[in-house]
Design a protein around this motif. Structure first.
Motif, mmCIF file in Angstrom:
data_model
loop_
_atom_site.group_PDB
_atom_site.id
_atom_site.type_symbol
_atom_site.label_atom_id
_atom_site.label_comp_id
_atom_site.label_asym_id
_atom_site.label_seq_id
_atom_site.Cartn_x
_atom_site.Cartn_y
_atom_site.Cartn_z
ATOM 1 N N UNK A 199 80.650 65.508 22.953
ATOM 2 C CA UNK A 199 79.054 64.195 22.210
ATOM 3 C C UNK A 199 79.798 64.097 20.421
ATOM 4 N N UNK A 200 80.225 65.434 20.204
ATOM 5 C CA UNK A 200 81.133 64.921 18.674
ATOM 6 C C UNK A 200 82.351 64.191 18.714
ATOM 7 N N UNK B 213 79.076 53.307 18.348
ATOM 8 C CA UNK B 213 79.768 52.874 16.766
ATOM 9 C C UNK B 213 79.085 53.657 15.930
ATOM 10 N N UNK B 214 78.670 55.364 16.467
ATOM 11 C CA UNK B 214 78.087 55.835 15.452
ATOM 12 C C UNK B 214 79.290 57.316 15.609
ATOM 13 N N UNK B 215 79.178 57.638 14.765
ATOM 14 C CA UNK B 215 80.159 58.888 14.901
ATOM 15 C C UNK B 215 79.278 60.172 14.200
ATOM 16 N N UNK B 216 79.172 60.816 15.922
ATOM 17 C CA UNK B 216 78.461 62.442 15.923
ATOM 18 C C UNK B 216 79.435 63.611 14.466
ATOM 19 N N UNK C 267 77.771 59.526 11.181
ATOM 20 C CA UNK C 267 77.762 59.101 10.333
ATOM 21 C C UNK C 267 77.696 57.898 10.639
ATOM 22 N N UNK C 268 76.690 56.471 10.116
ATOM 23 C CA UNK C 268 76.279 55.628 10.548
ATOM 24 C C UNK C 268 76.941 54.426 10.470
ATOM 25 N N UNK C 269 77.017 53.438 10.780
ATOM 26 C CA UNK C 269 78.294 51.789 10.613
ATOM 27 C C UNK C 269 78.061 52.147 9.675
ATOM 28 N N UNK C 270 77.663 51.693 8.673
ATOM 29 C CA UNK C 270 77.138 51.369 7.266
ATOM 30 C C UNK C 270 77.431 52.855 5.996
ATOM 31 N N UNK D 268 76.464 54.889 6.063
ATOM 32 C CA UNK D 268 75.268 56.489 5.516
ATOM 33 C C UNK D 268 75.779 57.964 6.513
ATOM 34 N N UNK D 269 75.179 58.811 6.207
ATOM 35 C CA UNK D 269 75.477 60.208 7.052
ATOM 36 C C UNK D 269 73.135 60.491 7.042
ATOM 37 N N UNK D 270 73.318 60.663 8.666
ATOM 38 C CA UNK D 270 71.987 60.305 8.855
ATOM 39 C C UNK D 270 71.766 62.428 9.640
ATOM 40 N N UNK D 271 71.509 63.132 9.505
ATOM 41 C CA UNK D 271 70.640 64.269 9.654
ATOM 42 C C UNK D 271 69.234 64.782 10.524
ATOM 43 N N UNK D 272 69.483 65.198 11.458
ATOM 44 C CA UNK D 272 68.491 64.284 12.295
ATOM 45 C C UNK D 272 67.553 65.969 13.660
ATOM 46 N N UNK D 273 66.755 66.042 13.711
ATOM 47 C CA UNK D 273 66.351 67.593 15.217
ATOM 48 C C UNK D 273 65.449 66.780 15.828
ATOM 49 N N UNK D 274 65.520 67.778 17.258
ATOM 50 C CA UNK D 274 64.491 66.904 18.297
ATOM 51 C C UNK D 274 64.541 68.399 19.240
ATOM 52 N N UNK D 275 63.594 67.597 19.841
ATOM 53 C CA UNK D 275 63.186 69.098 21.009
ATOM 54 C C UNK D 275 63.973 68.258 22.454
#
Length: 319
Positions: A211-212, A252-255, A283-286, A288-295
């Motif tokens: 994925x990365x 388009x998003x870099x993991x 890292x988003x297309x613009x 910016x960097x996003x941190x996220x989590x889920x189940x």
């Protein structure tokens, strides 16, 4: 002095901790290293010990009486390669080192035996075919001088065992002459198989790495052919190819980071399920960097010794 003693005590423990995939009392045949090429799992169904029958072709063209043998496969080099050995009841022994080299997309197998000790090991090379065989070649002339190969094939690979055949073929493979065959079907000793939980943990790490790296082929192959995924706020997506396309939508998003942390893994024969949390950074297309989590919840299915995702459902947790 106290500091020196502390280092002497800690350093060996730290050193041995780096080799978690080597054969051990808990895993006598080792474990696959998640950092190894994914093709290492080509031989996963063979890992362990198998009771086999070996038959050689005699000079007159008939087959000799079968000889009983044990064929063992294990992970070596901290789970980065595979070694095997054969122990025949007639007192002959052999083995090989098997490494997959990604740059050439091929397996390289170096063979050795007691009947013919040599200073330079013969090498076979090849790959897994679309029909599930593992086929390897080495250049070898026929007794009459015709150019060709000695071809060896693993086939009928499943949880119970496998079959193997060695045959001389000409350059076009229009002439085929079998000289050696080994039947290991229904001979697998499951007691010595690597731990299934460790295999699933390794599979999740392979998925995260792919994925990365944007390796959508490996991502797709993490699922069964009839798999289904349940993305958040979307319809059910069925089939490996459709799943691959779904994962490519976010290309388009870099993991930057992806990690899966199972809370529990439960086995039900050739199926298993696990649930837990995932987290990452992108890292988003613009820029910016996003941190996220889920189940998530995953239902796994065992196919030819490999655990693949059959049902995969996940959703994000709002920060």
């Amino acid at each position: 002095m106290k500091k020196l003693l502390y280092l002497l005590v800690i350093f060996p423990a730290f050193t041995f901790a780096q080799f978690n995939f080597e054969p051990s009392l808990e895993h006598p045949y080792g474990l696959p290293n998640p950092d190894a090429p994914s093709e290492l799992m080509d031989f996963a169904p063979l890992i362990g010990e198998c009771q086999c029958k070996s038959e050689l072709r005699k000079a007159d063209g008939t087959w000799a009486e079968p000889v009983s043998m044990i064929w063992r496969f294990k992970y070596i080099m901290n789970g980065m390669a595979i070694q095997d050995e054969t122990l025949k009841e007639d007192g002959t022994y052999s083995g090989s080192i098997r490494q997959f080299i990604p740059d050439s997309t091929r397996w390289y197998v170096h063979y050795y035996s007691t009947p013919s000790t040599v200073t330079k090991l013969p090498t076979w090379e090849g790959k897994k075919t679309e029909d599930g065989k593992i086929v390897l070649y080495r250049e070898q002339k026929a007794p009459n001088g015709t150019d060709g190969f000695y071809k060896i094939s693993f086939y009928n690979i499943n949880e119970s065992g496998f079959k193997w055949i060695g045959e001389w073929v000409d350059k076009t493979e229009s002439v085929i002459y079998p000289t050696w065959k080994i039947d290991c079907s229904n001979g697998k000793n499951s007691i010595y198989q690597p731990d299934d939980e460790a295999k699933i943990m390794a599979a999740t790490k392979v998925f995260s790495k792919a994925y990365m790296e944007g390796d959508f082929e490996t991502i797709a192959n993490s699922y069964t052919e009839d798999a289904k995924i349940f993305p958040n706020n979307a319809d059910i997506i069925a089939g490996r190819e459709a799943i691959k396309k779904r994962w490519m939508l976010g290309s388009g998003t870099k993991i930057l980071r992806h990690e899966i942390n199972p809370e529990e893994i439960t086995f039900l024969g050739d199926h298993a399920y696990d649930y837990g949390y995932f987290q990452g950074k992108s890292e988003n297309k613009d820029g910016s960097v996003s941190n996220w989590r889920g189940k998530y919840v995953v239902v796994w299915k065992k196919e030819n010794g490999n655990w693949k995702m059959y049902l995969d459902i996940w959703n994000r947790i709002r920060n």
